[in-house]
Design an enzyme around this catalytic site. Sequence first.
Site, PDB file in Angstrom:
ATOM      1  N   ASN A  78       0.923  -1.119   0.006  1.00  0.00           N
ATOM      2  CA  ASN A  78      -0.390  -0.187  -0.287  1.00  0.00           C
ATOM      3  C   ASN A  78       1.004   1.189  -0.025  1.00  0.00           C
ATOM      4  O   ASN A  78       1.665   1.361   1.160  1.00  0.00           O
ATOM      5  CB  ASN A  78      -1.120  -0.625   1.032  1.00  0.00           C
ATOM      6  CG  ASN A  78      -1.541   1.279   1.301  1.00  0.00           C
ATOM      7  OD1 ASN A  78      -1.790   1.765   0.666  1.00  0.00           O
ATOM      8  ND2 ASN A  78      -2.690   1.307   1.998  1.00  0.00           N
ATOM      9  N   LYS A  95       3.121   0.408   3.129  1.00  0.00           N
ATOM     10  CA  LYS A  95       2.683  -0.281   3.997  1.00  0.00           C
ATOM     11  C   LYS A  95       3.347  -1.707   3.663  1.00  0.00           C
ATOM     12  O   LYS A  95       2.412  -2.128   2.396  1.00  0.00           O
ATOM     13  CB  LYS A  95       1.786  -0.108   4.562  1.00  0.00           C
ATOM     14  CG  LYS A  95       0.837   0.162   5.834  1.00  0.00           C
ATOM     15  CD  LYS A  95      -0.559   0.858   5.407  1.00  0.00           C
ATOM     16  CE  LYS A  95      -0.561   0.768   7.393  1.00  0.00           C
ATOM     17  NZ  LYS A  95      -1.884   1.333   7.176  1.00  0.00           N
ATOM     18  N   ARG A 106      -2.495  -2.168  -3.708  1.00  0.00           N
ATOM     19  CA  ARG A 106      -4.326  -1.522  -3.391  1.00  0.00           C
ATOM     20  C   ARG A 106      -4.061  -0.268  -4.210  1.00  0.00           C
ATOM     21  O   ARG A 106      -2.803   0.881  -4.149  1.00  0.00           O
ATOM     22  CB  ARG A 106      -3.805  -1.266  -1.773  1.00  0.00           C
ATOM     23  CG  ARG A 106      -5.232   0.422  -0.946  1.00  0.00           C
ATOM     24  CD  ARG A 106      -4.997   0.502  -0.225  1.00  0.00           C
ATOM     25  NE  ARG A 106      -6.758   1.304  -0.121  1.00  0.00           N
ATOM     26  CZ  ARG A 106      -6.609   2.795   0.635  1.00  0.00           C
ATOM     27  NH1 ARG A 106      -5.013   2.896   0.616  1.00  0.00           N
ATOM     28  NH2 ARG A 106      -7.685   2.769   0.464  1.00  0.00           N
ATOM     29  N   HIS A 118     -13.184   2.835   0.187  1.00  0.00           N
ATOM     30  CA  HIS A 118     -12.967   1.817   1.252  1.00  0.00           C
ATOM     31  C   HIS A 118     -13.779   0.212   0.807  1.00  0.00           C
ATOM     32  O   HIS A 118     -14.549  -0.322   1.579  1.00  0.00           O
ATOM     33  CB  HIS A 118     -14.054   1.689   2.363  1.00  0.00           C
ATOM     34  CG  HIS A 118     -13.941   3.321   3.346  1.00  0.00           C
ATOM     35  ND1 HIS A 118     -14.107   4.801   3.517  1.00  0.00           N
ATOM     36  CD2 HIS A 118     -12.001   3.940   3.163  1.00  0.00           C
ATOM     37  CE1 HIS A 118     -13.759   5.562   4.483  1.00  0.00           C
ATOM     38  NE2 HIS A 118     -12.340   5.157   3.600  1.00  0.00           N
ATOM     39  N   LEU A 138     -16.424   2.570  10.070  1.00  0.00           N
ATOM     40  CA  LEU A 138     -16.805   4.170  10.983  1.00  0.00           C
ATOM     41  C   LEU A 138     -14.848   3.897  11.468  1.00  0.00           C
ATOM     42  O   LEU A 138     -14.719   3.176  12.514  1.00  0.00           O
ATOM     43  CB  LEU A 138     -16.957   4.198  12.083  1.00  0.00           C
ATOM     44  CG  LEU A 138     -18.660   4.160  11.519  1.00  0.00           C
ATOM     45  CD1 LEU A 138     -19.539   3.788  12.621  1.00  0.00           C
ATOM     46  CD2 LEU A 138     -19.440   4.618  10.186  1.00  0.00           C
ATOM     47  N   GLY A 139     -14.178   5.001  11.057  1.00  0.00           N
ATOM     48  CA  GLY A 139     -12.661   4.600  10.943  1.00  0.00           C
ATOM     49  C   GLY A 139     -12.250   6.103  10.682  1.00  0.00           C
ATOM     50  O   GLY A 139     -13.346   7.156  10.964  1.00  0.00           O
ATOM     51  N   ASN A 140     -10.991   7.102  10.485  1.00  0.00           N
ATOM     52  CA  ASN A 140     -10.731   7.962  10.445  1.00  0.00           C
ATOM     53  C   ASN A 140     -11.674   8.862   9.377  1.00  0.00           C
ATOM     54  O   ASN A 140     -12.038   9.965   9.214  1.00  0.00           O
ATOM     55  CB  ASN A 140      -9.464   8.401  10.274  1.00  0.00           C
ATOM     56  CG  ASN A 140      -8.671   8.968  11.318  1.00  0.00           C
ATOM     57  OD1 ASN A 140      -9.023   9.396  12.060  1.00  0.00           O
ATOM     58  ND2 ASN A 140      -7.102   8.421  11.688  1.00  0.00           N
ATOM     59  N   GLY A 141     -11.883   7.983   8.620  1.00  0.00           N
ATOM     60  CA  GLY A 141     -12.469   7.850   7.510  1.00  0.00           C
ATOM     61  C   GLY A 141     -14.242   7.180   7.533  1.00  0.00           C
ATOM     62  O   GLY A 141     -13.490   6.479   7.701  1.00  0.00           O
ATOM     63  N   ARG A 181     -13.881  15.328   8.548  1.00  0.00           N
ATOM     64  CA  ARG A 181     -14.376  16.094   7.496  1.00  0.00           C
ATOM     65  C   ARG A 181     -15.751  16.161   7.762  1.00  0.00           C
ATOM     66  O   ARG A 181     -16.534  15.608   8.743  1.00  0.00           O
ATOM     67  CB  ARG A 181     -13.759  14.937   6.400  1.00  0.00           C
ATOM     68  CG  ARG A 181     -12.612  14.451   5.208  1.00  0.00           C
ATOM     69  CD  ARG A 181     -12.494  13.804   4.708  1.00  0.00           C
ATOM     70  NE  ARG A 181     -11.761  13.090   5.724  1.00  0.00           N
ATOM     71  CZ  ARG A 181     -11.526  11.782   5.063  1.00  0.00           C
ATOM     72  NH1 ARG A 181     -12.281  11.471   3.996  1.00  0.00           N
ATOM     73  NH2 ARG A 181     -10.738  11.287   5.565  1.00  0.00           N
ATOM     74  N   GLY A 218     -11.394   1.409  12.776  1.00  0.00           N
ATOM     75  CA  GLY A 218     -10.992   1.959  14.413  1.00  0.00           C
ATOM     76  C   GLY A 218     -12.915   2.023  15.204  1.00  0.00           C
ATOM     77  O   GLY A 218     -12.320   1.590  16.035  1.00  0.00           O
ATOM     78  N   VAL A 219     -13.591   3.349  14.973  1.00  0.00           N
ATOM     79  CA  VAL A 219     -14.494   3.701  15.812  1.00  0.00           C
ATOM     80  C   VAL A 219     -15.082   2.070  15.942  1.00  0.00           C
ATOM     81  O   VAL A 219     -15.811   1.749  16.551  1.00  0.00           O
ATOM     82  CB  VAL A 219     -15.231   5.037  15.051  1.00  0.00           C
ATOM     83  CG1 VAL A 219     -16.175   5.189  16.520  1.00  0.00           C
ATOM     84  CG2 VAL A 219     -14.137   6.292  15.281  1.00  0.00           C
ATOM     85  N   ASN A 240     -14.433  -0.454  17.914  1.00  0.00           N
ATOM     86  CA  ASN A 240     -13.824  -0.326  19.320  1.00  0.00           C
ATOM     87  C   ASN A 240     -14.531   0.591  19.856  1.00  0.00           C
ATOM     88  O   ASN A 240     -14.056   1.266  21.183  1.00  0.00           O
ATOM     89  CB  ASN A 240     -11.833   0.910  18.827  1.00  0.00           C
ATOM     90  CG  ASN A 240     -11.168  -0.101  18.969  1.00  0.00           C
ATOM     91  OD1 ASN A 240     -10.807  -1.251  18.979  1.00  0.00           O
ATOM     92  ND2 ASN A 240     -10.920  -0.470  17.211  1.00  0.00           N
ATOM     93  N   GLU A 280      -8.006  -5.690   4.928  1.00  0.00           N
ATOM     94  CA  GLU A 280      -7.566  -4.904   3.595  1.00  0.00           C
ATOM     95  C   GLU A 280      -6.579  -5.426   2.823  1.00  0.00           C
ATOM     96  O   GLU A 280      -7.099  -6.295   1.296  1.00  0.00           O
ATOM     97  CB  GLU A 280      -7.630  -3.692   3.700  1.00  0.00           C
ATOM     98  CG  GLU A 280      -9.148  -2.773   4.028  1.00  0.00           C
ATOM     99  CD  GLU A 280      -9.059  -0.790   4.118  1.00  0.00           C
ATOM    100  OE1 GLU A 280      -9.283  -0.732   2.955  1.00  0.00           O
ATOM    101  OE2 GLU A 280      -8.897  -0.041   5.021  1.00  0.00           O
TER     102      GLU A 280
HETATM  103  P1  AMP Z   1      -9.040   3.531  11.063  1.00  0.00           P
HETATM  104  O1  AMP Z   1      -8.899   5.130  10.420  1.00  0.00           O
HETATM  105  O2  AMP Z   1      -9.744   2.919  10.808  1.00  0.00           O
HETATM  106  O3  AMP Z   1      -8.133   3.283  11.487  1.00  0.00           O
HETATM  107  O4  AMP Z   1      -9.451   5.031  12.802  1.00  0.00           O
HETATM  108  C1  AMP Z   1      -9.001   5.173  13.099  1.00  0.00           C
HETATM  109  C2  AMP Z   1      -9.790   6.077  14.571  1.00  0.00           C
HETATM  110  O5  AMP Z   1     -10.506   4.543  15.734  1.00  0.00           O
HETATM  111  C3  AMP Z   1      -8.620   7.253  15.507  1.00  0.00           C
HETATM  112  O6  AMP Z   1      -9.163   8.705  14.784  1.00  0.00           O
HETATM  113  C4  AMP Z   1     -10.091   6.816  16.394  1.00  0.00           C
HETATM  114  O7  AMP Z   1     -10.960   7.490  16.409  1.00  0.00           O
HETATM  115  C5  AMP Z   1     -10.394   5.397  16.458  1.00  0.00           C
HETATM  116  N1  AMP Z   1     -10.476   4.729  17.443  1.00  0.00           N
HETATM  117  C6  AMP Z   1      -9.222   3.201  17.882  1.00  0.00           C
HETATM  118  N2  AMP Z   1      -9.093   3.695  19.118  1.00  0.00           N
HETATM  119  C7  AMP Z   1     -11.105   3.743  19.724  1.00  0.00           C
HETATM  120  C8  AMP Z   1     -11.850   3.566  20.484  1.00  0.00           C
HETATM  121  N3  AMP Z   1     -11.210   2.904  21.211  1.00  0.00           N
HETATM  122  N4  AMP Z   1     -12.884   4.396  20.502  1.00  0.00           N
HETATM  123  C9  AMP Z   1     -13.393   5.369  19.936  1.00  0.00           C
HETATM  124  N5  AMP Z   1     -12.984   4.718  19.150  1.00  0.00           N
HETATM  125  C10 AMP Z   1     -11.444   4.362  18.116  1.00  0.00           C
END
Ligand code: AMP
Length: 402
Positions: free
Chosen positions: A7, A14, A91, A180, A209-212, A241, A331-332, A335, A384
């Site tokens: 990537n 990566k 990727r 995605h 639901l991550g950074n994006g 965003r 990420g979100v 987690n 991914e």
């Molecule tokens: P990603 O882009 O999939 O790596 O997601 C990154 C985002 O996941 C981070 O900016 C956090 O906002 C969120 N995140 C990671 N761990 C947690 C957690 N334990 N609780 C809530 N949000 C989280």
Amino acid sequence: MKVLVLNSGSSSIKFQLINVETELVLAKGLIERVGFEDSIFNYQAPPQPKSKQILPVKDYREGIDLITNALTDSERGVISDMAEIQAVGHRIVHGGEDFSDSVLITDEVIGVVERNIELAPLHNPPNLLGIKAAREVLPEVPMVGVFDTAFHQSIPEKAYVYPIPYSYYEEKRIRRFGFHGTSHHYVALKAAEYVKKPVEDLKIITLHLGNGCSITAIDRGKSVDTSLGYGTMCGMPMGTRAGDIDPAIVLYMMEKERMEPKEIQQLIYKESGMLGISGISSDMREVEDKAIAGHAKASLALDIYAHYAKKFIGAYAAVMGGVDIIVFTAGVGENSPIIRRMICENLEFLGAGIDAAANEIRGEFRDISSPETRVKTLVVPTNEELMIAKDTHRIVSELNGK
Ligand code: AMP
């Protein structure tokens, strides 16, 4: 088959070396600051501990050399010869309308990806540099391109053409592309596997639901709508965003505040979303902590986030005429029990709901549905790299079978 997954980002590479049959990651890592004197090479061959080296990595070619040397190193390596790398999966962010599946990389494919640079000016150029460097280092190895946009090419015209003069689509290719895709596809297949039904028999809503962030409606295995569009700024509010906002707001910024396009871009890409509302952070963990401590704007940020996600779930259930599985990932999504709870509140009318105790997990596969609901709600960690490795294996095996 051992597949090297690459990537290549704007200043990073990566990588993971994956055994596709066992799904084991043999080695993985990241080169940061490619093009600098003090590049950082992170490497790990599990179960060995992670290592970190600071050294100059002039360009992508040197980066790929560094990776293949580490993989074949007598001490920290995991293969004895480069010939053990049987395929490389790259990727690639934007395949435009040209790719609805992963593809064997040829000179012609590279030409098409180059043509799509205008659609992803920040992402496709480094992806291409990574491909060209890998072809130099591993000239005999088949390479496959796996596109973030490909899975969404099944979206019907009524969902991808924007209601502006049609010439924008015909002449400028302005349409919904979606992103995605590799992640949405992977978690949908995992969800179908879990309920022991063919994905072709299911209606699935996947929330990446991550950074994006993006949410996708997957009807019988095919993406039929997704919340990201022409670019990566619409749909859900994200870390920084804005997501869906009324274009009249942009006109206001231009006309009343005399803001330049670059300034507006900075505001809606980098200073909005969770950061913009809460004034605290783009990181959901920090926003949650502050909300729990009673910070009103942090609470509002979470409310807005959950509200938007809920609207997409309702809309996509309506688009598909129902839903069988709701999947949380990234990420979100993986987690945050709080965000999952807020999004799933009051979804009983859809036959969905989650179990409070089951929801108390982070980063692992779990069925969090409450026992009495018809709709399954699942947390599925995305992967991914594995999806890219599997796709690469599929395409290369088809080629060898011919
Ligand atoms: P990603 O882009 O999939 O790596 O997601 C990154 C985002 O996941 C981070 O900016 C956090 O906002 C969120 N995140 C990671 N761990 C947690 C957690 N334990 N609780 C809530 N949000 C989280």
